[in-house]
Design a protein around this motif. Sequence first.
Motif, PDB file in Angstrom:
ATOM      1  N   ALA A  21     -12.251 -20.332 -14.414  1.00 23.56           N
ATOM      2  CA  ALA A  21     -11.092 -21.175 -14.103  1.00 23.56           C
ATOM      3  C   ALA A  21     -11.444 -22.247 -13.079  1.00 23.56           C
ATOM      4  CB  ALA A  21      -9.945 -20.310 -13.585  1.00 23.56           C
ATOM      5  N   ARG A  22     -12.446 -21.977 -12.271  1.00 22.65           N
ATOM      6  CA  ARG A  22     -12.891 -22.952 -11.271  1.00 22.65           C
ATOM      7  C   ARG A  22     -13.856 -23.985 -11.857  1.00 22.65           C
ATOM      8  NH1 ARG A  22     -11.526 -18.694  -7.820  1.00 22.65           N
ATOM      9  NH2 ARG A  22     -10.953 -19.381  -5.698  1.00 22.65           N
ATOM     10  N   GLY A  23     -14.310 -23.751 -13.086  1.00 21.61           N
ATOM     11  CA  GLY A  23     -15.195 -24.711 -13.728  1.00 21.61           C
ATOM     12  C   GLY A  23     -16.556 -24.194 -14.111  1.00 21.61           C
ATOM     13  N   ALA A  24     -16.835 -22.925 -13.826  1.00 24.21           N
ATOM     14  CA  ALA A  24     -18.129 -22.368 -14.208  1.00 24.21           C
ATOM     15  C   ALA A  24     -18.215 -22.199 -15.725  1.00 24.21           C
ATOM     16  CB  ALA A  24     -18.340 -21.016 -13.533  1.00 24.21           C
ATOM     17  N   VAL A  25     -19.425 -22.319 -16.244  1.00 19.57           N
ATOM     18  CA  VAL A  25     -19.689 -21.994 -17.644  1.00 19.57           C
ATOM     19  C   VAL A  25     -20.138 -20.535 -17.669  1.00 19.57           C
ATOM     20  CG1 VAL A  25     -21.134 -22.459 -19.654  1.00 19.57           C
ATOM     21  CG2 VAL A  25     -20.353 -24.349 -18.212  1.00 19.57           C
ATOM     22  N   VAL A  26     -19.292 -19.657 -18.213  1.00 18.65           N
ATOM     23  CA  VAL A  26     -19.595 -18.233 -18.242  1.00 18.65           C
ATOM     24  C   VAL A  26     -20.133 -17.861 -19.618  1.00 18.65           C
ATOM     25  CG1 VAL A  26     -18.688 -15.898 -18.002  1.00 18.65           C
ATOM     26  CG2 VAL A  26     -17.850 -17.718 -16.499  1.00 18.65           C
ATOM     27  N   ILE A  27     -21.335 -17.324 -19.638  1.00 17.09           N
ATOM     28  CA  ILE A  27     -21.958 -16.878 -20.884  1.00 17.09           C
ATOM     29  C   ILE A  27     -21.977 -15.351 -20.873  1.00 17.09           C
ATOM     30  CG2 ILE A  27     -24.024 -16.956 -22.317  1.00 17.09           C
ATOM     31  CD1 ILE A  27     -24.737 -19.613 -21.002  1.00 17.09           C
ATOM     32  N   ASP A  28     -21.208 -14.759 -21.772  1.00 18.42           N
ATOM     33  CA  ASP A  28     -21.003 -13.313 -21.811  1.00 18.42           C
ATOM     34  C   ASP A  28     -22.060 -12.656 -22.696  1.00 18.42           C
ATOM     35  OD1 ASP A  28     -20.105 -10.697 -22.389  1.00 18.42           O
ATOM     36  OD2 ASP A  28     -18.006 -11.276 -22.119  1.00 18.42           O
ATOM     37  N   ALA A  29     -22.940 -11.878 -22.090  1.00 15.92           N
ATOM     38  CA  ALA A  29     -24.025 -11.239 -22.840  1.00 15.92           C
ATOM     39  C   ALA A  29     -23.495 -10.297 -23.915  1.00 15.92           C
ATOM     40  CB  ALA A  29     -24.944 -10.483 -21.884  1.00 15.92           C
ATOM     41  N   ASP A  30     -22.463  -9.520 -23.596  1.00  9.69           N
ATOM     42  CA  ASP A  30     -21.913  -8.583 -24.570  1.00  9.69           C
ATOM     43  C   ASP A  30     -21.279  -9.320 -25.750  1.00  9.69           C
ATOM     44  OD1 ASP A  30     -22.741  -6.373 -23.231  1.00  9.69           O
ATOM     45  OD2 ASP A  30     -20.776  -5.807 -22.438  1.00  9.69           O
ATOM     46  N   ALA A  31     -20.592 -10.427 -25.451  1.00  7.79           N
ATOM     47  CA  ALA A  31     -19.953 -11.197 -26.521  1.00  7.79           C
ATOM     48  C   ALA A  31     -20.996 -11.760 -27.478  1.00  7.79           C
ATOM     49  CB  ALA A  31     -19.116 -12.329 -25.928  1.00  7.79           C
ATOM     50  N   ILE A  32     -22.101 -12.254 -26.932  1.00  9.42           N
ATOM     51  CA  ILE A  32     -23.173 -12.773 -27.789  1.00  9.42           C
ATOM     52  C   ILE A  32     -23.746 -11.658 -28.652  1.00  9.42           C
ATOM     53  CG2 ILE A  32     -25.512 -13.712 -27.796  1.00  9.42           C
ATOM     54  CD1 ILE A  32     -24.780 -15.356 -25.364  1.00  9.42           C
ATOM     55  N   ALA A  33     -23.962 -10.492 -28.054  1.00  8.62           N
ATOM     56  CA  ALA A  33     -24.523  -9.361 -28.798  1.00  8.62           C
ATOM     57  C   ALA A  33     -23.631  -8.972 -29.976  1.00  8.62           C
ATOM     58  CB  ALA A  33     -24.725  -8.174 -27.868  1.00  8.62           C
ATOM     59  N   ARG A  34     -22.311  -9.111 -29.798  1.00 10.90           N
ATOM     60  CA  ARG A  34     -21.388  -8.807 -30.902  1.00 10.90           C
ATOM     61  C   ARG A  34     -21.409  -9.908 -31.957  1.00 10.90           C
ATOM     62  NH1 ARG A  34     -18.200  -7.206 -26.422  1.00 10.90           N
ATOM     63  NH2 ARG A  34     -17.063  -9.182 -26.461  1.00 10.90           N
ATOM     64  N   GLU A  35     -21.458 -11.147 -31.506  1.00  9.58           N
ATOM     65  CA  GLU A  35     -21.366 -12.272 -32.435  1.00  9.58           C
ATOM     66  C   GLU A  35     -22.577 -12.396 -33.343  1.00  9.58           C
ATOM     67  OE1 GLU A  35     -20.585 -15.708 -30.047  1.00  9.58           O
ATOM     68  OE2 GLU A  35     -18.755 -14.828 -29.197  1.00  9.58           O
ATOM     69  N   VAL A  36     -23.767 -12.068 -32.836  1.00  3.86           N
ATOM     70  CA  VAL A  36     -24.974 -12.257 -33.664  1.00  3.86           C
ATOM     71  C   VAL A  36     -25.086 -11.225 -34.780  1.00  3.86           C
ATOM     72  CG1 VAL A  36     -26.254 -13.375 -31.787  1.00  3.86           C
ATOM     73  CG2 VAL A  36     -26.484 -10.904 -32.138  1.00  3.86           C
ATOM     74  N   VAL A  37     -24.221 -10.204 -34.769  1.00  4.39           N
ATOM     75  CA  VAL A  37     -24.258  -9.208 -35.849  1.00  4.39           C
ATOM     76  C   VAL A  37     -22.954  -9.189 -36.640  1.00  4.39           C
ATOM     77  CG1 VAL A  37     -25.982  -7.726 -34.764  1.00  4.39           C
ATOM     78  CG2 VAL A  37     -23.563  -7.373 -34.227  1.00  4.39           C
ATOM     79  N   GLU A  38     -22.216 -10.290 -36.593  1.00  2.76           N
ATOM     80  CA  GLU A  38     -21.005 -10.375 -37.397  1.00  2.76           C
ATOM     81  C   GLU A  38     -21.359 -10.477 -38.876  1.00  2.76           C
ATOM     82  OE1 GLU A  38     -18.857 -13.683 -35.868  1.00  2.76           O
ATOM     83  OE2 GLU A  38     -17.927 -12.535 -34.234  1.00  2.76           O
ATOM     84  N   PRO A  39     -20.423 -10.120 -39.774  1.00  2.47           N
ATOM     85  CA  PRO A  39     -20.703 -10.217 -41.211  1.00  2.47           C
ATOM     86  C   PRO A  39     -21.178 -11.615 -41.600  1.00  2.47           C
ATOM     87  CG  PRO A  39     -18.681  -8.996 -40.847  1.00  2.47           C
ATOM     88  CD  PRO A  39     -19.090  -9.538 -39.508  1.00  2.47           C
ATOM     89  N   GLY A  40     -22.218 -11.650 -42.436  1.00  2.00           N
ATOM     90  CA  GLY A  40     -22.749 -12.918 -42.908  1.00  2.00           C
ATOM     91  C   GLY A  40     -23.876 -13.481 -42.065  1.00  2.00           C
ATOM     92  N   THR A  41     -24.164 -12.866 -40.910  1.00  2.00           N
ATOM     93  CA  THR A  41     -25.238 -13.368 -40.065  1.00  2.00           C
ATOM     94  C   THR A  41     -26.591 -12.844 -40.531  1.00  2.00           C
ATOM     95  OG1 THR A  41     -24.990 -11.523 -38.514  1.00  2.00           O
ATOM     96  CG2 THR A  41     -23.725 -13.535 -38.042  1.00  2.00           C
ATOM     97  N   PRO A  42     -27.655 -13.624 -40.308  1.00  4.14           N
ATOM     98  CA  PRO A  42     -29.002 -13.157 -40.672  1.00  4.14           C
ATOM     99  C   PRO A  42     -29.393 -11.881 -39.931  1.00  4.14           C
ATOM    100  CG  PRO A  42     -29.010 -15.520 -40.224  1.00  4.14           C
ATOM    101  CD  PRO A  42     -27.660 -15.013 -39.804  1.00  4.14           C
TER     102      PRO A  42
END
Length: 205
Positions: A21-42
């Motif tokens: 909310a203050r302006g930081a770019v937050v990169i969530d490691a757990d969220a990425i780990a979930r997204e890279v194994v979504e249906p249709g991903t290599p």
Amino acid sequence: MVGLTGGIGAGKSTVAARLAARGAVVIDADAIAREVVEPGTPTLAKLVERFGPEILRDDGSLDRSALAAVAFKDDETRKELEAITHPAIGEEFLRRVADSPPNAVVIHDVPLLVESKRGFQYAAVIVVEAPVEIRLDRLESRGVPREDASRRIGLQATDAERRAVATWVVDNAGDLDELETQLRDIWTDLQRRADEGDPGTVPET
């Protein structure tokens, strides 16, 4: 690059949201780990090729429990799992860093930063902590049985181990006003580092 970590129930997600909310770019490691194994991903296709279609639910999504049952049976299969997932996670992480605005304060939200004993180098680390009883109360209020919550806390790094890598320790045992006071000071320091081109920020290209 600034690491953000804390034990389960300490309130790391709250801190991440308030920094964002203050302006930081937050990169969530757990969220990425979930997204890279979504249906249709290599990555998911590679997992199915290696560990079999039994790791999928009926809708084609990954059944994490089924995957864990076959991938964590020994060190060899665990390393095979990591050889598939880690490159994809790392690639997506670097893409998000590259897409961050020039001189942005980039926060890498990593729950198991200390436990993993690997990964990216951080210019600074924010550790969020709270007393165990408060953490247990919070987890229980989310529907996690207290015994299970205690077991999960016990499997993670100790407060002392996290403090050993901390640039800042955020005490999240109090109310939001107390939390905001601490984050205000940390954010001022992070902005100063950004203005000075500190390696914990994304340099202008």
